[in-house]
Design an enzyme around this catalytic site. Structure first.
Site, short mmCIF file in Angstrom:
data_model
loop_
_atom_site.label_atom_id
_atom_site.label_comp_id
_atom_site.label_asym_id
_atom_site.label_seq_id
_atom_site.Cartn_x
_atom_site.Cartn_y
_atom_site.Cartn_z
N ASP A 208 58.37 51.14 20.05
CA ASP A 208 59.12 51.47 18.84
C ASP A 208 58.88 52.91 18.42
OD1 ASP A 208 60.48 49.05 18.04
OD2 ASP A 208 58.50 48.18 17.69
N MET B 252 59.77 55.96 15.97
CA MET B 252 60.33 56.20 14.63
C MET B 252 60.09 57.64 14.22
SD MET B 252 58.84 52.86 12.69
CE MET B 252 58.94 51.22 13.42
N HIS C 57 62.79 51.50 22.10
CA HIS C 57 63.70 51.33 20.95
C HIS C 57 63.62 52.60 20.12
CE1 HIS C 57 64.40 48.87 16.95
NE2 HIS C 57 65.37 49.74 17.19
#
Ligand code: DX5
Ligand code: ZN
Length: 228
Positions: free
Chosen positions: A45, A47, A76
């Site tokens: 992940d 971000m 992701h």
């Protein structure tokens, strides 16, 4: 002679498990990846503090995970204009790259670029975004990720409306004859895993349910047991 009946409880397809390393202990990244070596993917992940209100990690951590593990790296990207970094993530070790429809003005081009880099191309959307936003690219993707929480943080509560979104996507993909995966991410636990699989999900991401108090492998087994 009696023939064993097919259990009405049997699932329509096999379900892959993708533990999210966001929930792991990064001071022990290698061990945390070893603990999930029985998983199908490692979910990564990323971000940026702009697309989502949190910053996680980026290329160096993916590269370190790549060196430490042979697991499929399912990246992701929760970053603005992900098209700027697709090549970098591919070179750092991503096997699959998923971009948000809300983060790019050129979704189709981003998907094409991921495939040109030789990687599995995924699209995803926030819980508040209409499913219609991904419909035009469905025939060109390998994976659709349904966010079942608002992205940005691990450990949030599963949004039940996600189940219906999975069912709709399953119908659309079946109509197209597409073999694309449907992945679900956010608040996945042994309590909802089976319902998600029955709705048509083929990959379940889990952070806190895997890297919980008693560690990676135990959490993974609990999820698997819920799917039998
Ligand atoms: C949320 C992330 C998820 C998250 C899942 O923005 O995309 O992958 O780490 O964590 P849990 O399973 O704890 O909801
Ligand atoms: Zn994720």
């Amino acid at each position: 002679m009696s023939v064993p009946a097919l259990s009405s409880a049997s699932l329509p397809r096999t379900v892959k498990l993708a533990p999210s390393i966001l929930a792991c202990d990064f001071s022990r990244l290698g061990e945390e990846l070893s603990a999930i070596s029985g998983a199908d993917y490692a979910h990564v992940d990323v971000m940026d503090g702009a697309f989502v209100p949190n910053i996680s990690f980026g290329l160096p951590i993916l590269a370190a995970a790549r060196r430490a593990s042979s697991l499929f790296m399912d990246v992701h990207l929760m970053i603005e204009r992900p098209e700027r970094y697709l090549r970098d993530f591919a070179e750092a070790g991503a096997d699959g790259i998923t971009v948000h429809v809300e983060a790019t003005q050129h979704l189709h081009r981003a998907v094409q670029s991921i495939r040109e880099l030789g990687k599995r191309a995924g699209v995803t959307l926030n819980p508040g975004t209409s499913l219609e936003a991904v419909r035009p690219v469905l025939a060109d993707v390998d994976l659709v990720l349904v966010m079942s929480v608002n992205p940005g943080f691990g450990g949030q509560k599963f949004l039940p409306a996600s189940l219906e979104r999975v069912r709709t996507l399953r119908r659309w993909l079946d109509e197209l004859g597409s073999g694309a995966e449907i992945e679900v991410d956010g608040g996945v636990t042994p309590a909802n895993a089976r319902a998600l699989a029955e709705a048509g999900a083929t990959v379940l991401v889990a952070g806190s349910a895997v890297y919980g108090p008693d560690g990676g492998a135990a959490g993974l087994e609990r999820l698997r047991a819920a799917l039998i």
